[in-house]
Design an enzyme around this catalytic site. Structure first.
Site, PDB file in Angstrom:
ATOM      1  N   HIS A   1      40.395  22.704 -58.392  1.00 15.17           N
ATOM      2  CA  HIS A   1      40.256  22.137 -59.745  1.00 15.17           C
ATOM      3  C   HIS A   1      39.120  22.826 -60.503  1.00 15.17           C
ATOM      4  O   HIS A   1      39.291  23.215 -61.664  1.00 15.17           O
ATOM      5  CB  HIS A   1      39.980  20.640 -59.663  1.00 15.17           C
ATOM      6  CG  HIS A   1      39.632  20.017 -60.984  1.00 15.17           C
ATOM      7  ND1 HIS A   1      40.590  19.563 -61.860  1.00 15.17           N
ATOM      8  CD2 HIS A   1      38.430  19.785 -61.578  1.00 15.17           C
ATOM      9  CE1 HIS A   1      39.995  19.076 -62.946  1.00 15.17           C
ATOM     10  NE2 HIS A   1      38.687  19.201 -62.793  1.00 15.17           N
ATOM     11  N   GLU A   2      37.973  22.963 -59.860  1.00 12.50           N
ATOM     12  CA  GLU A   2      36.835  23.613 -60.519  1.00 12.50           C
ATOM     13  C   GLU A   2      37.131  25.077 -60.812  1.00 12.50           C
ATOM     14  O   GLU A   2      36.702  25.619 -61.836  1.00 12.50           O
ATOM     15  CB  GLU A   2      35.570  23.476 -59.657  1.00 12.50           C
ATOM     16  CG  GLU A   2      35.089  22.046 -59.460  1.00 12.50           C
ATOM     17  CD  GLU A   2      34.857  21.317 -60.769  1.00 12.50           C
ATOM     18  OE1 GLU A   2      34.497  21.972 -61.772  1.00 12.50           O
ATOM     19  OE2 GLU A   2      35.030  20.086 -60.807  1.00 12.50           O
TER      20      GLU A   2
ATOM     21  N   HIS B   1      38.767  25.642 -64.077  1.00 16.10           N
ATOM     22  CA  HIS B   1      37.904  25.778 -65.255  1.00 16.10           C
ATOM     23  C   HIS B   1      37.470  27.233 -65.444  1.00 16.10           C
ATOM     24  O   HIS B   1      37.354  27.709 -66.579  1.00 16.10           O
ATOM     25  CB  HIS B   1      36.679  24.885 -65.117  1.00 16.10           C
ATOM     26  CG  HIS B   1      36.977  23.426 -65.230  1.00 16.10           C
ATOM     27  ND1 HIS B   1      37.734  22.901 -66.255  1.00 16.10           N
ATOM     28  CD2 HIS B   1      36.628  22.371 -64.434  1.00 16.10           C
ATOM     29  CE1 HIS B   1      37.831  21.585 -66.104  1.00 16.10           C
ATOM     30  NE2 HIS B   1      37.174  21.245 -65.008  1.00 16.10           N
TER      31      HIS B   1
ATOM     32  N   HIS C   1      38.182  29.560 -68.673  1.00 10.15           N
ATOM     33  CA  HIS C   1      37.141  30.336 -69.348  1.00 10.15           C
ATOM     34  C   HIS C   1      37.579  31.785 -69.534  1.00 10.15           C
ATOM     35  O   HIS C   1      37.374  32.371 -70.603  1.00 10.15           O
ATOM     36  CB  HIS C   1      35.849  30.281 -68.526  1.00 10.15           C
ATOM     37  CG  HIS C   1      34.679  30.906 -69.200  1.00 10.15           C
ATOM     38  ND1 HIS C   1      33.641  31.485 -68.506  1.00 10.15           N
ATOM     39  CD2 HIS C   1      34.368  31.068 -70.518  1.00 10.15           C
ATOM     40  CE1 HIS C   1      32.754  31.965 -69.353  1.00 10.15           C
ATOM     41  NE2 HIS C   1      33.169  31.727 -70.580  1.00 10.15           N
TER      42      HIS C   1
END
Length: 227
Positions: A99-100, A103, A107
């Site tokens: 999940h992280e 991100h 980006h």
């Protein structure tokens, strides 16, 4: 804390929902932290793999203290994984790490909601911490401009919480898709990942709901005083 009828009617139920959401995510993480991945994949392994297959070579994966303190820092280009995630080979660890990493992928591709959320951080922090107090001060001194200023400031914080929802949901969808496409986990294991990430998503929903209802309360308070 300024307690009024609107606080009891609107905010208390929202806070209760937030508490249930926090208990749910802690429970889901705890349950799936006891289930090992079949291939011995750790959180760090999953994050590194997902970064690699998305051609991201300038993001560093590193450990961070605490539990559920995992996050991606776009300014530092660092993906930080908590102690129960970084070097741990469980379903929960891989799910959170993926999940992280989602991100970091957002980006890289310039995902607009992520950019907008990052842009709103400074004013959202101010609005969240000072907005309600400015409104209360305006009500106390019967100063309409002060009331309006507080509501506008807090609205920025509410917008931040609302934009967070698509950012977080998108990161989870990316995580599950990439884990499946690269056969990192089996379909059975992915079911566990989905449960962990769904429970986590509810905490963001709860935060957004609390923010929206808090704004509604401030507006109702301002109208009641004017009437």
């Amino acid at each position: 804390m300024f307690i009024d009828q609107y606080y009891i009617i609107l905010i208390v139920p929202a806070l209760f929902f937030s508490m249930i959401a926090q208990i749910s995510v802690s429970s889901a993480f705890s349950r799936w932290s006891k289930v090992k991945t079949k291939r011995g994949i750790t959180g760090k392994d999953a994050a590194s793999l997902l970064l690699r297959v998305n051609n991201i070579s300038d993001v560093r994966v590193e450990p961070v203290a605490g539990k559920l303190t995992d996050h991606y820092s776009p300014t530092e280009k660092k993906l930080r994984l908590s102690q129960p995630v970084y070097g741990v080979d469980t379903i929960a660890a891989v799910g959170v790490a993926a999940h992280e990493t989602g991100h970091a992928i957002q980006h890289k591709i310039g995902y607009s909601p992520l950019w907008l959320r990052s842009t709103l951080v400074p004013i959202a922090n101010i609005g969240s911490s000072l907005g309600p107090y400015i409104v209360i001060a305006g009500l106390f001194f019967s100063m309409t401009p002060l009331i309006n200023a507080g509501i506008i400031l807090f609205s920025a914080a509410v917008l931040f919480y609302l934009i967070t929802l698509p950012v977080e949901f998108n990161a989870s969808r990316r995580a599950i898709t990439i884990l499946r496409q690269n056969a990192v986990l089996s379909e059975e294991e992915l079911k566990g990942v989905k449960k962990v990430l769904t429970a986590a998503a509810m905490t963001y929903v709860a935060s957004a709901l609390t923010a929206v209802l808090s704004l509604f309360r401030l507006i109702l308070l301002s109208r009641s005083r004017r009437d």
